[in-house]
Design a protein around this motif. Structure first.
Motif, PDB file in Angstrom:
ATOM      1  N   ALA A 238      38.600  13.586   2.832  1.00 31.40           N
ATOM      2  CA  ALA A 238      39.587  12.145   3.366  1.00 31.40           C
ATOM      3  C   ALA A 238      38.519  11.516   4.148  1.00 31.40           C
ATOM      4  CB  ALA A 238      41.378  13.222   4.445  1.00 31.40           C
ATOM      5  N   TYR A 239      39.313   9.735   3.671  1.00 31.47           N
ATOM      6  CA  TYR A 239      38.424   9.050   5.144  1.00 31.47           C
ATOM      7  C   TYR A 239      39.073   8.616   5.711  1.00 31.47           C
ATOM      8  CZ  TYR A 239      34.527   9.795   1.283  1.00 31.47           C
ATOM      9  OH  TYR A 239      33.333   9.844   0.642  1.00 31.47           O
ATOM     10  N   GLU A 240      38.915   8.119   6.593  1.00 26.12           N
ATOM     11  CA  GLU A 240      38.892   7.501   8.384  1.00 26.12           C
ATOM     12  C   GLU A 240      38.757   6.524   8.239  1.00 26.12           C
ATOM     13  OE1 GLU A 240      40.080   8.421  13.077  1.00 26.12           O
ATOM     14  OE2 GLU A 240      38.905   9.969  11.482  1.00 26.12           O
ATOM     15  N   ASN A 241      39.892   5.354   8.345  1.00 28.29           N
ATOM     16  CA  ASN A 241      38.579   4.049   8.032  1.00 28.29           C
ATOM     17  C   ASN A 241      39.664   3.534   9.855  1.00 28.29           C
ATOM     18  OD1 ASN A 241      39.027   3.927   5.309  1.00 28.29           O
ATOM     19  ND2 ASN A 241      40.823   4.667   5.059  1.00 28.29           N
ATOM     20  N   GLN A 242      39.057   2.100  10.468  1.00 26.75           N
ATOM     21  CA  GLN A 242      39.098   1.817  11.368  1.00 26.75           C
ATOM     22  C   GLN A 242      38.896   0.300  11.115  1.00 26.75           C
ATOM     23  OE1 GLN A 242      36.973   3.962  14.527  1.00 26.75           O
ATOM     24  NE2 GLN A 242      38.872   5.317  14.079  1.00 26.75           N
ATOM     25  N   ARG A 243      38.443  -0.549  12.015  1.00 22.48           N
ATOM     26  CA  ARG A 243      38.166  -2.299  11.888  1.00 22.48           C
ATOM     27  C   ARG A 243      38.512  -2.775  13.611  1.00 22.48           C
ATOM     28  NH1 ARG A 243      38.164  -6.751   8.852  1.00 22.48           N
ATOM     29  NH2 ARG A 243      38.769  -6.160   6.940  1.00 22.48           N
ATOM     30  N   TRP A 244      37.380  -3.265  13.556  1.00 16.22           N
ATOM     31  CA  TRP A 244      37.373  -3.705  14.836  1.00 16.22           C
ATOM     32  C   TRP A 244      37.885  -5.008  15.243  1.00 16.22           C
ATOM     33  CZ3 TRP A 244      35.099  -8.727  16.688  1.00 16.22           C
ATOM     34  CH2 TRP A 244      34.844  -8.280  17.647  1.00 16.22           C
TER      35      TRP A 244
ATOM     36  N   ARG B 284      43.559  -1.285   3.104  1.00 20.99           N
ATOM     37  CA  ARG B 284      43.907   0.646   3.054  1.00 20.99           C
ATOM     38  C   ARG B 284      44.348   1.133   3.860  1.00 20.99           C
ATOM     39  NH1 ARG B 284      37.895   2.490   1.346  1.00 20.99           N
ATOM     40  NH2 ARG B 284      38.060   0.236   0.011  1.00 20.99           N
ATOM     41  N   TRP B 285      45.052   2.417   3.630  1.00 20.62           N
ATOM     42  CA  TRP B 285      45.229   3.278   4.859  1.00 20.62           C
ATOM     43  C   TRP B 285      44.642   3.779   5.469  1.00 20.62           C
ATOM     44  CZ3 TRP B 285      50.259   4.165   3.559  1.00 20.62           C
ATOM     45  CH2 TRP B 285      51.298   3.281   2.665  1.00 20.62           C
ATOM     46  N   GLN B 286      44.461   3.751   6.527  1.00 20.32           N
ATOM     47  CA  GLN B 286      43.778   4.326   7.749  1.00 20.32           C
ATOM     48  C   GLN B 286      43.231   5.857   7.349  1.00 20.32           C
ATOM     49  OE1 GLN B 286      46.045   5.786  11.735  1.00 20.32           O
ATOM     50  NE2 GLN B 286      44.550   6.624  12.292  1.00 20.32           N
ATOM     51  N   TRP B 287      44.346   6.578   6.446  1.00 19.24           N
ATOM     52  CA  TRP B 287      43.587   8.015   6.084  1.00 19.24           C
ATOM     53  C   TRP B 287      44.404   7.479   4.349  1.00 19.24           C
ATOM     54  CZ3 TRP B 287      41.171  11.369   9.381  1.00 19.24           C
ATOM     55  CH2 TRP B 287      41.224  11.456  10.174  1.00 19.24           C
TER      56      TRP B 287
ATOM     57  N   CYS C  52      32.590  -5.494  10.595  1.00 19.20           N
ATOM     58  CA  CYS C  52      33.706  -5.385  10.820  1.00 19.20           C
ATOM     59  C   CYS C  52      34.718  -4.299  10.501  1.00 19.20           C
ATOM     60  CB  CYS C  52      34.360  -6.984  10.575  1.00 19.20           C
ATOM     61  SG  CYS C  52      33.794  -7.940  10.793  1.00 19.20           S
ATOM     62  N   VAL C  53      34.296  -3.165   9.881  1.00 21.88           N
ATOM     63  CA  VAL C  53      35.148  -2.500   9.314  1.00 21.88           C
ATOM     64  C   VAL C  53      33.567  -0.845   9.492  1.00 21.88           C
ATOM     65  CG1 VAL C  53      36.522  -2.917   7.850  1.00 21.88           C
ATOM     66  CG2 VAL C  53      34.354  -2.106   6.647  1.00 21.88           C
ATOM     67  N   ARG C  54      34.436  -0.153   9.498  1.00 20.95           N
ATOM     68  CA  ARG C  54      34.247   1.360   9.693  1.00 20.95           C
ATOM     69  C   ARG C  54      34.520   2.815   8.734  1.00 20.95           C
ATOM     70  NH1 ARG C  54      32.563   3.612  15.828  1.00 20.95           N
ATOM     71  NH2 ARG C  54      35.153   4.100  16.162  1.00 20.95           N
ATOM     72  N   ARG C  55      34.563   3.724   8.511  1.00 21.54           N
ATOM     73  CA  ARG C  55      34.748   4.766   8.082  1.00 21.54           C
ATOM     74  C   ARG C  55      33.925   5.571   7.946  1.00 21.54           C
ATOM     75  NH1 ARG C  55      34.721   4.938   1.190  1.00 21.54           N
ATOM     76  NH2 ARG C  55      32.809   5.464   1.562  1.00 21.54           N
TER      77      ARG C  55
END
Length: 1218
Positions: A71-77, A92-95, A157-160
């Motif tokens: 599963a991928y954890e997604n975050q935005r700055w 996208r979804w957070q997970w 600006c985003v990371r996962r």
């Protein structure tokens, strides 16, 4: 060929398996289930129990079934919180999954069924494209979705980050119920069939499972593969009618039988649609009688009609699945089954025994005759052993149960009749003891006939039993009944043959131990009623038990766990050979002659052991040995005064060959070939090889001394049978003498003769030594060389062009060894082999060969050709290319035309075993039709089409097989891609030899139980990894290095003799912008080769920091590297300059390797080209120590110059030292 299993079900629902290397049926120990039928494949077995549910039995293996959940954890700055979980509404979804379209929170993952278990908790993946990520495993991008990088930039600006968790399948070697879906449960099933693993374009590990319900519907199980053996869901398929039975072959053949007796064939089965698209109807073999059973293989279809006649369908293949016509066969069967090699098994209609179809070959698929399998079952064999033992000791038959219960016979009541005895065993009248019986025999009409228990379910088993009961009641008994009826024997011993029945107490005891819910015991009640009428007879039997200890011979029990005795063959209801790998060359011990011989031998040995003690045997052997020694000494003394009859001899063999003239004009020239051998008074042998040819009408010749020949190599040539002769000088030039024989047999004869002559001249005999250097050519031929003491010398090493190489039988792709004599190899088909310690085999079979340690060896590989196309505006992609383009059908380089018709196997030893098929496993991926796209030829290909792609190609593959012999034994059952054995010193006495390997699926394994006496070891220990690996190596100090498939390197920590698998993996950064493909570890050094052919050395290795610090570049154009126990370095190099051209596949030795200069100084070139693998990990021979002279002593300075051949030159009357 490793042992595989034939599965069968008897009429009582018990499942048995018979190994191809065994001689008895082994019962599957699962007393809670009764099965109607089973279907087996290589790795598992499916079955339908009497509850009409589908069960799965996955065979236990050293390699676990693991599945990776991610599963991928997604975050935005954002300016306030920085990187956080607050995402935009359009994000996208957070997970999520890798695409971001599905919501996948970590707590939302569930195990598919109770047959799975979690290996651990969720953890972060800190590896990204072969490189370690920064802290906490984050990768950065400008937006979703985009290209992610390891480094954070100003516009990120985003990371996962990726989270991983593994689950493991735990229901191994046990029947596990297939879980049903939550909605829409399928109907109860009454037939099942599995196959499809050999579809030419099917991914490896995939299976197809077809099932038929009680309502005549057909269901297909989706999602079955190696990581998910249970599958995911059932899919109902539309039908033209109601189906009663279905059969699926190893390929794309699926046939089914309708209620009306017609047959239907499934069409449209492909890689993308394994369940097919439509049905085609095929008429029954007999118009009057419909079909009731069908069985399909790879290229065969067998059927049975309602009158039990057997039919064979001709003309069946993947292109014509319906075939062309039926052929009636001899024999009557109730069911039939086909194995993966089109071998056939069936159950006879007459006696319900399992039969095997003999004579089935690729050229005669229908076979020749049926032969019954007559091996006993495991409980039958134990009964027979106990009976035989008691016969020798007491003169009668009784089992271990009778021994235990005979002491209790005095306490039995007269109403009980008899004590418990042999389960289901009725001794024949001839074996009964001569014991007087006071009970008169019952009248024949009052004697109850034994009958089989009736199965009350409406399954196929009940039909078998009801047919059997009907035959025993209405018709005469067969010549060899499965359960013989007991009849009074006329004569004075009539009473001894009267049937005895168990007491009611016995029945209650048996029922308490064995739960049989579907058995009608009306027959048992009949026996009990008869037993009540002869209470006096039972008392008389007990009286005889008080006076004679042999009374247990006339006792037996009707316990339900044993319905028939050892002398009666079992009644079979179903047989499955889908996982039984048998071909026309297999040696089976299943038949009466072999089984009878084995039983007779066992009985004779047992009877002999009763009369001869071990002490007598030892004395007898010693006496025979002394007599033979005295006789030999006495006869040899008479001839000691004679002189040797022949002191010298000369032997010449001549022949005609062709020789490749290596100057202009280059061409094959007819020559006369002669080998002259001579032996001296000291039995030393030598010889000269002459080649006579004409040049400008002048007779000339070439010659080579036998003791100067360094190697004889068969050369891969499509049109000629060619081999090369190397000498030391020609090895330096990499330009050997090439000769061609008229036939393959003639070439092999000359190779054997020349090889034997070379070995005789050098005094080399027998198997390779433990210090030998092993190598493999591109053809798969195996060669060994015995190293000299000065090979690794620091000052003046022995040039490797003077090394003598001899061929060893067998065919391999990889070989590894150590100085303990443990040698492992891997074939092209990923089969693991271990060296037996013998020598010879192959072309040396029967000459200079150790026959005891030579075994049959098989290998398979794929031949590839490429279909090339170019796009044009009129017709799109087509085979109309530009004049400068490559051939539209070519090899990988595009320089040679290779079509389906003109492409032949690599050599005459290989034979085709499949048709041409699209290869979807090509590196870089492909589309659904197998195409790869690029801008032009040649270029980097990718699996999806873009606007700039004007050319495309796809790879076609065809399998071929080779059968040879050699001193190699197979190590089943896991396929390997790489193996490594720990190198050790020559004087080392290591009890357990560590062996590490990589499976063909990328799993890391550690072999346990490997010693010098048992080089094959005992079992595999799985070492967990986060991704598939492709190379592994263990060094002399237990340091384990490995390379993953993404090119990243890893080090295994805490590996020791007490902890052979180590604790954890440490990620090692690869060289800059390079992906590694192979690693080799010595005593203190680590070398690696990347995908671009660069050789790297690991700096900074210390005992306290074994991971090292950085990589240093050594050389380029390197294919393989091998580092030995003395840190010596050997490689296979490409593009080595020779006298006439560049040579690929040359064996090279690194010079100047020493502690002060671990990387060495230069290369010494040996044999080449055409070599693919070399290993020096067995050469632990220390070089001789040379004392260094003082530098001020001018008399010894000449030793430092290898070109000096005499005293130093004089300049102005004084010695001059350069």
């Amino acid at each position: 060929m490793p042992a595989s299993l034939l599965w069968a079900v008897d009429v009582y629902g018990r499942v048995f398996s018979l190994s191809t290397g065994g001689q008895q049926w082994e019962q599957c120990q699962d007393a809670q289930l009764e099965f109607k039928r089973v279907v087996a494949v290589r790795q598992c077995c499916w079955g339908i129990a009497c509850d009409h549910e589908v069960y799965l039995n996955v065979h236990a293996s050293d390699l676990p079934v693991r599945y990776q959940e991610d599963a991928y954890e997604n975050q935005r700055w954002n300016p306030v919180d920085g990187f956080s979980e607050r995402l935009l509404p359009s994000d996208r979804w957070q997970w999520s999954d890798v695409t971001g379209l599905e919501n996948q929170p970590l707590d939302g993952f569930r195990l598919p069924s109770a047959n799975w278990e979690w290996e651990g908790d969720w953890y972060m993946d800190e590896n990204f494209e072969g490189e370690p990520t920064e802290k906490e495993g984050w990768t950065y991008a400008m937006d979703f979705p985009a290209t992610y990088t390891r480094d954070k930039k100003w516009n990120s600006c985003v990371r996962r980050r990726r989270w991983l968790r593994y689950r493991r399948y735990r229901a191994m070697d046990a029947w596990a119920k297939i879980p049903s879906e939550q909605s829409g449960l399928p109907d109860p099933f009454n037939d099942v069939s599995s196959g499809g693993w050999d579809i030419s374009d099917e991914p490896r590990g995939r299976l197809s499972l077809w099932a038929v319900s009680l309502q005549g519907k057909v269901w297909y199980r989706e999602g079955i593969h190696h990581h998910c053996p249970e599958g995911t869901a059932w899919e109902e398929l539309p039908l033209p009618g109601e189906v009663v039975q279905i059969s699926c072959g190893a390929g794309d053949l699926v046939w089914a039988v309708l209620w009306e007796g017609q047959l239907i064939v499934r069409e449209g089965i492909t890689r993308d649609c394994p369940q097919g698209t439509s049905w085609v109807t095929v008429d029954s073999p007999s118009p009057e009688v419909g079909a009731i059973h069908v069985a399909v293989g790879v290229n065969v279809v067998w059927a049975i009609t309602k009158d039990n006649k057997v039919w064979f369908r001709r003309g069946v293949n993947s292109h014509n699945p319906c075939g062309s016509g039926w052929i009636g066969m001899v024999g009557e069967m109730i069911m039939i089954n086909v194995g993966p090699n089109d071998q056939v098994w069936g159950i006879s209609c007459e006696d319900r025994s399992v039969h095997y179809r003999q004579g089935v070959t690729s050229s005669e698929l229908s076979g020749k005759t049926w032969r019954a399998i007559t091996v006993p079952r495991d409980n039958d064999r134990s009964l027979s052993r106990a009976s035989a033992s008691s016969l020798h000791s007491a003169g009668c038959y009784f089992s271990g149960e009778a021994r235990a219960h005979s002491a209790m016979s005095e306490d039995l009541n007269p109403e009980q009749g008899v004590a418990e005895g042999v389960s289901g065993f009725v001794p024949p009248p001839a074996l009964l003891p001569d014991v007087p019986m006071t009970t008169p025999p019952l009248p024949e009409e009052d004697v109850p006939k034994p009958r089989m228990p009736k199965v009350t379910s409406n399954s196929f088993i009940s039909e078998l039993i009801s047919d059997r009961d009907k035959t025993s009641r209405d018709g005469p008994a067969s010549s060899d009944p499965a359960i013989p009826e007991e009849e009074p024997v006329p004569g004075p011993r009539e009473a001894g043959a009267s049937p005895l029945v168990p007491s009611p107490g016995q029945w209650h005891g048996a029922a308490g131990d064995h739960q049989w819910s579907n058995v009608d015991l009306e027959e048992a009640q009949t026996h009990l009623a008869a037993a009540g009428t002869q209470g006096g007879g039972g008392a008389a039997a007990l009286d005889s038990a008080d006076t004679c200890s042999l009374s247990s011979v006339a006792t037996y029990t009707l316990a339900l766990e044993e319905q028939y005795g050892a002398d009666e063959h079992p009644l079979w209801a179903w047989v499955s050979g889908g996982g039984c790998s048998v071909d026309e060359h297999s040696q089976l011990s299943w038949f009466s002659s072999l089984a009878t011989s084995a039983n007779a031998l066992s009985a004779s040995v047992q009877s002999l052991s009763l009369s001869i003690s071990p002490a007598q045997t030892a004395a007898w052997r010693k006496q025979i040995f002394e007599q033979l020694s005295e006789r030999a000494k006495r006869e040899m003394d008479h001839f000691r005064h004679y002189e040797q009859a022949v002191e010298q001899s000369v032997w010449v063999r001549k022949g005609a060959m062709q020789w490749w003239r290596d100057w202009k004009p280059y061409k094959w020239v007819d020559v006369r070939f002669a080998l002259e051998q001579f032996s001296g008074p000291e039995a030393n042998r030598d010889g000269i090889l002459f080649i006579y040819y004409n040049f400008h009408e002048e007779k000339k010749y070439l010659h080579a001394f036998i003791n100067e020949i360094t190697i004889l190599v068969p050369i891969l040539n499509e049109s000629k049978h060619t081999f090369a002769v190397y000498t030391a000088e020609r090895t330096k030039q990499r330009w050997p003498i090439r000769l061609a024989a008229a036939t393959e047999l003639e070439m092999n004869d000359w190779l054997v003769l020349l090889s034997a002559s070379c070995c005789d001249s050098r005094g080399i005999q027998g198997p390779p030594s433990k210090q030998a250097i092993w190598s493999i050519t591109c053809k798969g031929d195996i060669f060994v060389s015995e190293p000299s003491a000065g090979l690794e010398a620091t000052l003046y090493p022995t040039p490797c062009d003077q090394m003598f190489w001899r061929q060893v039988g067998g065919h391999l792709r990889v070989v590894e060894c150590n100085s303990q004599g443990v040698v492992w190899g891997i074939g092209y088909d990923h089969t693991a082999w271990v060296h037996t310690g013998g020598y010879g085999g192959g072309i040396f079979q029967g000459m200079a060969s150790d026959a005891d340690d030579i075994y049959t060896q098989t290998d398979e590989k794929s031949v590839y050709i490429y279909e090339n196309q170019r796009w044009n505006p009129v017709s799109g992609y087509s085979n109309r290319g530009l004049p400068t383009d490559r051939y539209m059908w070519s090899d990988a380089s595009g320089l040679q035309e290779c079509t389906k018709t003109n492409t032949k196997p690599p050599s005459p030893h290989w034979t085709w075993v499949s048709d041409w098929a699209i290869d979807y496993g090509i590196s870089g991926g492909s589309d659904r039709d197998g195409w790869q796209y690029a801008a032009d030829f040649p270029a980097s290909y990718h699996g999806h089409k873009t606007m700039k792609d004007f050319v495309r190609h796809r790879r076609w593959a065809r399998k071929c097989k080779l059968t040879t012999t050699g001193p190699w034994q197979e190590v089943p059952p896991i396929a390997l891609s790489d193996v490594s054995i720990r190198p050790c010193a020559a004087q080392s006495t290591v009890e357990q030899v560590p062996v590490w390997a990589i499976s063909s699926k990328g799993d890391v394994l550690c072999r346990l139980g490997v010693t010098a006496l048992t080089p094959a070891g005992s079992s595999w220990l799985h070492v967990g990894t986060d991704q598939p690996f492709k190379s592994v190596c263990i060094g002399g100090a237990n340091q384990v290095w490995a390379v993953a498939r993404d090119g990243s390197a890893f080090y295994r920590g805490s590996v020791s003799a007490e902890n052979p698998a180590g604790d954890c993996w440490y990620h090692i950064p690869s060289p800059a912008k390079q992906k590694l493909k192979q690693v080799s570890v010595g005593r203190t050094s680590v070398y690696a080769v990347d995908e671009n052919g660069n050789l790297w050395y690991r700096h900074g290795l210390t005992p306290s920091y074994p991971q090292g610090s950085s990589w240093g570049h050594i050389s380029n154009n390197v294919r393989k590297v091998s580092v030995g126990p003395l840190d010596q370095v050997w490689i296979i190099a490409d593009k080595v300059q020779g006298s006439h051209s560049l040579s690929c596949g040359t064996v090279c030795h690194r010079l100047g390797v020493q502690p002060v200069e671990p990387k060495g100084l230069s290369w010494d070139y040996g044999i080449g080209g055409g070599w693919d693998h070399v290993t020096v990990r067995g050469n632990s021979m220390e070089p001789p120590r040379v004392s260094m002279p003082a530098l001020t002593d001018p008399s010894h300075l000449a030793l430092h110059c290898p070109l000096s051949a005499g005293p130093p030159p004089e300049v102005n009357g004084k010695p001059h030292y350069p």
